[in-house]
Design a protein around this motif. Structure first.
Motif, PDB file in Angstrom:
ATOM      1  N   GLY A  10      75.648  43.151 -33.020  1.00  9.49           N
ATOM      2  CA  GLY A  10      76.844  43.172 -32.196  1.00  9.49           C
ATOM      3  C   GLY A  10      76.550  43.577 -30.780  1.00  9.49           C
ATOM      4  N   LEU A  11      77.617  43.792 -30.028  1.00  6.28           N
ATOM      5  CA  LEU A  11      77.542  44.218 -28.630  1.00  6.28           C
ATOM      6  C   LEU A  11      77.876  45.705 -28.568  1.00  6.28           C
ATOM      7  CD1 LEU A  11      77.421  43.702 -25.563  1.00  6.28           C
ATOM      8  CD2 LEU A  11      79.841  43.044 -25.682  1.00  6.28           C
ATOM      9  N   VAL A  14      74.841  51.308 -23.945  1.00  5.34           N
ATOM     10  CA  VAL A  14      73.623  52.120 -23.903  1.00  5.34           C
ATOM     11  C   VAL A  14      73.872  53.461 -24.608  1.00  5.34           C
ATOM     12  CG1 VAL A  14      72.067  53.389 -22.400  1.00  5.34           C
ATOM     13  CG2 VAL A  14      72.703  51.051 -21.826  1.00  5.34           C
ATOM     14  N   GLY A  15      72.928  53.840 -25.465  1.00  8.63           N
ATOM     15  CA  GLY A  15      73.041  55.102 -26.178  1.00  8.63           C
ATOM     16  C   GLY A  15      73.735  55.008 -27.524  1.00  8.63           C
ATOM     17  N   ASP A  16      74.347  53.882 -27.795  1.00  9.23           N
ATOM     18  CA  ASP A  16      75.049  53.685 -29.063  1.00  9.23           C
ATOM     19  C   ASP A  16      74.069  53.439 -30.210  1.00  9.23           C
ATOM     20  OD1 ASP A  16      78.075  51.934 -27.919  1.00  9.23           O
ATOM     21  OD2 ASP A  16      77.490  54.054 -27.907  1.00  9.23           O
ATOM     22  N   SER A  17      74.617  53.361 -31.404  1.00 11.36           N
ATOM     23  CA  SER A  17      73.834  53.099 -32.605  1.00 11.36           C
ATOM     24  C   SER A  17      74.362  51.870 -33.332  1.00 11.36           C
ATOM     25  CB  SER A  17      73.894  54.307 -33.565  1.00 11.36           C
ATOM     26  OG  SER A  17      73.345  55.450 -32.967  1.00 11.36           O
ATOM     27  N   GLU A  89      66.730  47.200 -23.235  1.00 10.05           N
ATOM     28  CA  GLU A  89      65.459  46.594 -23.661  1.00 10.05           C
ATOM     29  C   GLU A  89      65.446  46.272 -25.153  1.00 10.05           C
ATOM     30  OE1 GLU A  89      65.311  47.928 -19.889  1.00 10.05           O
ATOM     31  OE2 GLU A  89      65.615  49.324 -21.565  1.00 10.05           O
ATOM     32  N   ASP A  90      66.391  46.788 -25.897  1.00  7.99           N
ATOM     33  CA  ASP A  90      66.500  46.475 -27.323  1.00  7.99           C
ATOM     34  C   ASP A  90      67.293  45.200 -27.575  1.00  7.99           C
ATOM     35  OD1 ASP A  90      66.920  49.985 -27.782  1.00  7.99           O
ATOM     36  OD2 ASP A  90      65.106  48.828 -28.221  1.00  7.99           O
ATOM     37  N   THR A  91      67.855  44.624 -26.540  1.00 11.18           N
ATOM     38  CA  THR A  91      68.624  43.393 -26.690  1.00 11.18           C
ATOM     39  C   THR A  91      67.726  42.264 -27.172  1.00 11.18           C
ATOM     40  OG1 THR A  91      70.249  43.991 -25.008  1.00 11.18           O
ATOM     41  CG2 THR A  91      69.960  41.639 -25.462  1.00 11.18           C
ATOM     42  N   GLY A 117      68.575  35.638 -38.553  1.00  7.64           N
ATOM     43  CA  GLY A 117      68.654  36.507 -37.385  1.00  7.64           C
ATOM     44  C   GLY A 117      70.065  36.989 -37.106  1.00  7.64           C
ATOM     45  N   THR A 118      70.145  38.136 -36.449  1.00  7.74           N
ATOM     46  CA  THR A 118      71.424  38.684 -36.015  1.00  7.74           C
ATOM     47  C   THR A 118      71.258  39.207 -34.584  1.00  7.74           C
ATOM     48  OG1 THR A 118      73.239  40.209 -36.581  1.00  7.74           O
ATOM     49  CG2 THR A 118      71.000  40.999 -36.991  1.00  7.74           C
TER      50      THR A 118
END
Length: 124
Positions: A10-11, A14-17, A89-91, A117-118
């Motif tokens: 999902g969207l 920054v800092g979320d899990s 950078e995790d996108t 993939g997701t």
């Protein structure tokens, strides 16, 4: 033959899990090493994490160590990727993969089965 279906992307900010799940078909799931890979636009698919068939051993790419946790529930034929402190950078598109030869490798060439993939998008 193993079929893998990822979910949980999902969207986020920054800092979320996020927690990704990968549901596998097949009775031999518990024998497989399972891995997570990701591919960002214009980049090669890269290894993220892997877990042994028993769940006792895990390995991670350096960039996610301390933030991501891979786990599995063999009774549910499911592997998870808990992702904390997400950054832009995790996108990427995150893929679940299975290695029926249980080599516990980090090369995508060692994994025979792949999910579709997701998408994970981290917004700043």
């Amino acid at each position: 033959q193993v079929q893998l279906v990822e979910s949980g992307g999902g969207l986020v900010q920054v800092g979320d899990s996020l927690r990704l799940s990968c549901a596998a078909s097949g009775r031999t799931f518990r024998r497989y090493v399972m891995g997570w890979f990701r591919q960002a636009p214009g980049k090669e698919r890269e290894f993220v994490a892997a877990i042994s068939w028993s769940g006792d051993s895990t390995t991670y790419v350096n960039s996610v160590k301390g933030r991501f946790t891979i786990s599995r529930d063999n009774a549910k034929n499911t592997v998870y990727l808990q992702m904390n402190s997400l950054t832009p950078e995790d996108t990427a598109i995150y893929y679940c993969a299975a290695d029926p030869r249980a080599r516990f490798g980090i090369s995508r060439h060692e994994y025979a089965y792949w999910g579709q993939g997701t998408q994970v998008t981290v917004s700043s």
